[in-house]
Design a protein around this motif. Structure first.
Motif, PDB file in Angstrom:
ATOM      1  N   VAL A 127      39.588  29.809  54.827  1.00 15.13           N
ATOM      2  CA  VAL A 127      40.946  29.846  54.269  1.00 15.13           C
ATOM      3  C   VAL A 127      40.976  29.079  52.943  1.00 15.13           C
ATOM      4  N   LEU A 128      41.924  29.424  52.103  1.00 14.01           N
ATOM      5  CA  LEU A 128      42.104  28.785  50.796  1.00 14.01           C
ATOM      6  C   LEU A 128      40.912  28.970  49.865  1.00 14.01           C
ATOM      7  N   GLY A 129      40.350  30.176  49.904  1.00 14.05           N
ATOM      8  CA  GLY A 129      39.352  30.553  48.910  1.00 14.05           C
ATOM      9  C   GLY A 129      40.000  31.373  47.797  1.00 14.05           C
ATOM     10  N   SER A 130      39.171  31.947  46.942  1.00 11.98           N
ATOM     11  CA  SER A 130      39.705  32.737  45.827  1.00 11.98           C
ATOM     12  C   SER A 130      40.522  33.915  46.348  1.00 11.98           C
ATOM     13  N   THR A 131      40.035  34.560  47.409  1.00 11.73           N
ATOM     14  CA  THR A 131      40.750  35.696  47.985  1.00 11.73           C
ATOM     15  C   THR A 131      42.092  35.252  48.576  1.00 11.73           C
ATOM     16  N   TRP A 183      39.563  48.999  42.611  1.00 12.06           N
ATOM     17  CA  TRP A 183      39.621  49.470  41.217  1.00 12.06           C
ATOM     18  C   TRP A 183      40.817  50.384  40.942  1.00 12.06           C
ATOM     19  N   VAL A 184      41.599  50.656  41.981  1.00  8.01           N
ATOM     20  CA  VAL A 184      42.704  51.619  41.812  1.00  8.01           C
ATOM     21  C   VAL A 184      43.690  51.164  40.727  1.00  8.01           C
ATOM     22  N   ALA A 185      44.021  49.892  40.713  1.00  6.69           N
ATOM     23  CA  ALA A 185      45.033  49.410  39.755  1.00  6.69           C
ATOM     24  C   ALA A 185      44.413  48.766  38.526  1.00  6.69           C
ATOM     25  N   GLN A 186      43.091  48.758  38.476  1.00  5.32           N
ATOM     26  CA  GLN A 186      42.458  48.059  37.362  1.00  5.32           C
ATOM     27  C   GLN A 186      42.766  48.749  36.031  1.00  5.32           C
ATOM     28  N   GLY A 187      43.020  47.944  35.048  1.00  6.09           N
ATOM     29  CA  GLY A 187      43.430  48.468  33.751  1.00  6.09           C
ATOM     30  C   GLY A 187      44.931  48.225  33.587  1.00  6.09           C
ATOM     31  N   ARG A 188      45.711  48.615  34.593  1.00  6.93           N
ATOM     32  CA  ARG A 188      47.148  48.305  34.539  1.00  6.93           C
ATOM     33  C   ARG A 188      47.362  46.811  34.769  1.00  6.93           C
ATOM     34  N   VAL A 189      46.663  46.259  35.742  1.00  5.60           N
ATOM     35  CA  VAL A 189      46.730  44.815  35.985  1.00  5.60           C
ATOM     36  C   VAL A 189      45.320  44.244  35.866  1.00  5.60           C
ATOM     37  N   SER A 190      45.200  42.926  35.900  1.00  8.17           N
ATOM     38  CA  SER A 190      43.884  42.294  35.792  1.00  8.17           C
ATOM     39  C   SER A 190      43.040  42.606  37.025  1.00  8.17           C
ATOM     40  N   GLY A 191      41.729  42.352  36.898  1.00 10.60           N
ATOM     41  CA  GLY A 191      40.832  42.618  38.003  1.00 10.60           C
ATOM     42  C   GLY A 191      41.189  41.851  39.270  1.00 10.60           C
ATOM     43  N   GLY A 192      41.597  40.595  39.105  1.00 11.99           N
ATOM     44  CA  GLY A 192      41.981  39.789  40.265  1.00 11.99           C
ATOM     45  C   GLY A 192      43.206  40.346  40.973  1.00 11.99           C
ATOM     46  N   ALA A 226      44.271  43.396  40.774  1.00  8.87           N
ATOM     47  CA  ALA A 226      43.930  44.720  41.310  1.00  8.87           C
ATOM     48  C   ALA A 226      43.184  44.592  42.631  1.00  8.87           C
ATOM     49  N   GLY A 227      42.296  43.622  42.730  1.00  5.85           N
ATOM     50  CA  GLY A 227      41.465  43.477  43.919  1.00  5.85           C
ATOM     51  C   GLY A 227      42.229  42.923  45.103  1.00  5.85           C
ATOM     52  N   ILE A 228      42.823  41.756  44.919  1.00  8.59           N
ATOM     53  CA  ILE A 228      43.536  41.162  46.049  1.00  8.59           C
ATOM     54  C   ILE A 228      44.824  41.924  46.309  1.00  8.59           C
ATOM     55  N   GLY A 229      45.417  42.455  45.264  1.00  8.42           N
ATOM     56  CA  GLY A 229      46.578  43.328  45.456  1.00  8.42           C
ATOM     57  C   GLY A 229      46.224  44.532  46.311  1.00  8.42           C
ATOM     58  N   ALA A 230      45.037  45.058  46.140  1.00  9.41           N
ATOM     59  CA  ALA A 230      44.592  46.201  46.950  1.00  9.41           C
ATOM     60  C   ALA A 230      44.387  45.786  48.401  1.00  9.41           C
ATOM     61  N   PHE A 231      43.800  44.618  48.605  1.00  7.90           N
ATOM     62  CA  PHE A 231      43.630  44.142  49.988  1.00  7.90           C
ATOM     63  C   PHE A 231      45.005  44.051  50.667  1.00  7.90           C
ATOM     64  N   LYS A 232      45.947  43.407  49.988  1.00  7.68           N
ATOM     65  CA  LYS A 232      47.275  43.222  50.588  1.00  7.68           C
ATOM     66  C   LYS A 232      47.975  44.559  50.822  1.00  7.68           C
ATOM     67  N   ALA A 248      51.124  40.860  39.057  1.00  5.73           N
ATOM     68  CA  ALA A 248      52.049  41.921  39.448  1.00  5.73           C
ATOM     69  C   ALA A 248      51.527  42.608  40.702  1.00  5.73           C
ATOM     70  N   SER A 249      52.446  43.099  41.531  1.00  6.76           N
ATOM     71  CA  SER A 249      52.064  43.844  42.728  1.00  6.76           C
ATOM     72  C   SER A 249      51.688  45.275  42.354  1.00  6.76           C
ATOM     73  N   LEU A 250      50.989  45.931  43.276  1.00  6.32           N
ATOM     74  CA  LEU A 250      50.615  47.321  43.030  1.00  6.32           C
ATOM     75  C   LEU A 250      51.836  48.230  43.188  1.00  6.32           C
TER      76      LEU A 250
END
Lengths: 305, 305, 305, 305
Positions: free
Chosen positions: D43-47, D248-257, D259-265, D284-286
């Motif tokens: 818990v409390l890592g980058s993700t 990678w779905v949202a990458q480009g519109r939002v930052s890589g971070g 896009a990645g954790i937003g995708a997990f959520k 920003a959210s996806l």
């Protein structure tokens, strides 16, 4: 005191649609620069797209340049290729064809240490009896010529000058300070947009790519600085900064290099200096919308009606 | 199915003290690799110090290699230079001299976009009737061949393979997945130290520089992987990882490139494969202390008594 | 016209051997700067080692600074932490404690886009009624505040100024040009060694870390520039460039940050401004040999007998 | 042998629309992971977006996690902040709240040397009686924990393990080899897409962010590797690679971070594990289109009907 100083534009290489050099246009570029009062010309640099030219084309360009320039101003020639012995071959050709000095980068593709860079310049100096100018361009070769490297080479006589296109103005200033007593060494900035401030620091020359488009502006800037009129120098520089924005018109659609030199060529074509704005492969030429935008900037800078 | 696969070492280029190619030693290197069971050879790559060789030397090396190899294994040839038309010239020479495929990097010195990289490969493919292998080596050319670039080129038939020396194993895996249906495309890792895992992922070949020193080890590793014995593959790989530590012996004193290829040459000299460990300028050769340390590592790896 | 301008040093934070703040020394630093004629002070910036201080210490430092400064010059406070809401918390504390403006970087640790950076500043601006100064310091946060980001934020009133520690003087110049009509926006350079040229470009202020050691020099430089005496400005700058070389004395043995701020503290201790040159963990302090070398440079600069 | 091993997901932190932690959802995430057979939780890592949380929130998260986990699996806690003494404060809180080990990065914002990094870990180890895991994440802290740094810290007992999110699989392999005799040290890869190959190398654990979405997949992969069935491990990994493409779905519109954790959520919300996919500021959210595309990928992976 060195004979090298002042405004020394890196000369754009105009191409025909079949990718050969358009020598009539090329001649007009050189005359345009010399007529405007430039103090030297630098051929076969990055702005000249040297890296796209094979050995024979390079030789032809140097010989043609020497014939056109004909001693009116110094002729400085880039001898840019990845490794020491390949550079030596180019340097011999340049000397034979009449170069007053040759411009040498750090090795590239191969990753080098500062110690190897020192040896690189020393080997070339020993192999060819021609003056060497060090070219600091990390954006292309991905290594910086460190202050100590430049100062060591200058002090031991391996190089007679520096073209600093690193964007690291603080480091450039220290090289100026460290070599202040070496009156035979000349240090030039490769920047287009901080020429006034580089001259305030004491730079001996400037190598602005966009001087291909507006050499008169840089000559006025240089003259203002020489007479200590920094307000006039700054004002001219600011006009040139706005002109320089042509380099970003196509950025994003094409790479930064293609956008920048493509913009120079496009502007020079609009100004009637060269016949076409063809780019070497794999670079794409600028399109109509980009040309229209560049023409707007040329008008705002007072260069086009 | 492609004829390219397996262990394809990038061949070291031994030099004489006068910096010419030492062809007797070079012949021994090729025989050493083929005798050990390597499935192909890759000449004029980064490990071959291609970037230090001029056009004539490159042509001589290719012709010599073709004569020695004589069709026993595929001959893959690097045609590495900064820009499109210069690469085309090399590729024509390579084809004429008998190359089975040529290896092409992204442009360098000039900064390029992925779109320009796509065009670069397409222009070369259109200009020369020879199979192209894309070479992803950002440490040298300072741009990554992105997954989509490689996959696009492979799908449209512009390239028949990839040598991935980027160290980005995740990206390599996606290329393998994306091209799984393209049985005629072969994807090779340039790494020496994750060959077992690249093969587990499905890599079709491996291009390990240190196979110049120990080709038998990589052939054993390949064979173990082919029969699905991952425990044996891992064990062999771990031995080779320890051997690979020779590349760091001189690091710090000389650049990484000189330390790495200098270590290969030094080891090959100790093993009697080549006569001297001369390096091209401006690289320095390894010294006695470094040689002694490398010999220790060779002994620990069971290669030297 | 903004009240912020001129020489605004980032204030060094002296520590006791137990790593608590040495407030008597801290008070002397502030008095030293104000006495010398500095036009403002910037506390809790990178030079203040803000990132090593916890919330309580930061609050104490701000309150102490506000009490000592007591309105004599503007008090600008860094509110530097990785993400938006954590910065907001610091900004509220700073405002309550009497900050005239707060200094905000791009987010760090998390990788952000320019769009997220815009939102970051807007969220903070909306949450706290205090003036924001953008802090462009890619060496610490690993992202550049692009010209368009800074200009957008300034034009919409989200920020009232910029501290540019990016070293990209060309980009800084464009920001000055783009915002020339916005008389309420002030743009400061964070460089120590190109202050004269930044002022020639039109910079409104300077934030030189080494002004902690020699504030009089920077005030003289500022005054020379204000009266248009660029020759005097340059001469003063060159003296300060030689002084600035203290930052490289310990480099290599310790990190660049420890070498630089450690050198400031060491010099200030030699000059009697602060009592000790203790560094926060994990930074190591400079040693005796380094101190002796720094003292030599202080003597050469005329600061120490 | 250490009690830490196996699949140890970095736990996503679900948020309410007011940006507070959504504890009911958070509890469901933990139960989801433990039910699936994960061997620990981080818990409390980058993700977990630790860097967005203030001290009180972090404490609450740790205490809540300890209560829910209740000793069923080891609880590993990130104590991530820029400098040594601030990390020590977090580490004390984590220990008090029941952490089995804490995870520490190199310092950030401040630029550090490997020597300072060594001291950083040693100071923390001396100050808090809790096991330390080194976290190698150059994409966030912009410095690599070099092989020698990790090995030194492990051998002297300053750390008990490593989470390697550097993407440098070769370096990770050398750490495994160097520490093979240290049975009490555990080395984990942070990668999602080369877990099978990391396990073949001998990795003791894996910390895949996307295990929040599909923990069963990683447990199956782990189990296959444990019984030496590398074909099954590879097949499972390849399915998970396709699932991982949600990042990678949202990458480009939002930052890589984002896009990645937003995708997990977003995926976890679609799967009913958490209630909302709110992101901390300035992320920003996806959007809906991105959510629809993610749902397609979830269906292709067999996770959604």
């Amino acid at each position: 005191m060195t004979k090298f100083k002042g405004v020394v534009p890196p000369v754009v290489t105009p191409l025909n649609p079949d990718l050969t050099v358009d020598y009539p246009s090329y001649t007009r570029v050189l005359e345009h620069l010399i007529d405007a009062g430039c103090h030297g010309v630098f051929v076969l640099g990055s702005t000249s797209e040297v890296i796209f030219h094979d050995e024979k084309t390079r030789r032809d360009i140097i010989e043609h340049s020497a014939k056109v320039v004909n001693g009116r101003v110094p002729l400085i020639v880039g001898v840019i290729d990845p490794t020491t012995d390949r550079v030596i071959t180019h340097a011999k050709v340049a000397k034979a064809a009449g170069a007053d000095a040759v411009v040498v980068t750090a090795p590239f593709y191969t990753v080098t240490s500062q110690s190897e860079i020192l040896d690189h310049f020393r080997y070339i100096r020993d192999a060819v009896d021609v003056s060497l100018v060090a070219y600091d361009i990390p954006v292309c070769v991905h290594v910086k010529l460190q202050r100590q490297t430049v100062v060591t080479l200058a002090r031991e006589g391996a190089i007679i000058g520096l073209k600093d296109s690193s964007g690291d103005d603080g480091n450039f200033r220290y090289a100026l300070l460290d070599l202040a007593e070496h009156k035979d060494v000349f240090l030039m900035t490769g920047s287009e947009i901080v020429v006034d401030t580089a001259l305030l620091m004491g730079a001996h020359g400037v190598v602005p790519g966009i001087a291909n488009v507006d050499p008169h502006g840089y000559v006025r800037l240089w003259n203002a600085a020489q007479r200590g009129d920094w307000t006039a120098a700054k004002k001219e520089q600011e006009r040139l900064c706005r002109l320089f924005e042509i380099v970003w018109v196509a950025q994003g659609r094409v790479s930064g290099g293609a956008a920048g030199i493509g913009a120079f060529k496009t502007a020079m074509r609009s100004l009637g200096i060269i016949d076409s704005a063809v780019m070497p492969r794999p670079r794409a030429s600028l399109n109509e919308a980009e040309t229209a935008r560049i023409d707007e900037i040329l008008r705002a800078a007072g260069l086009l009606n």
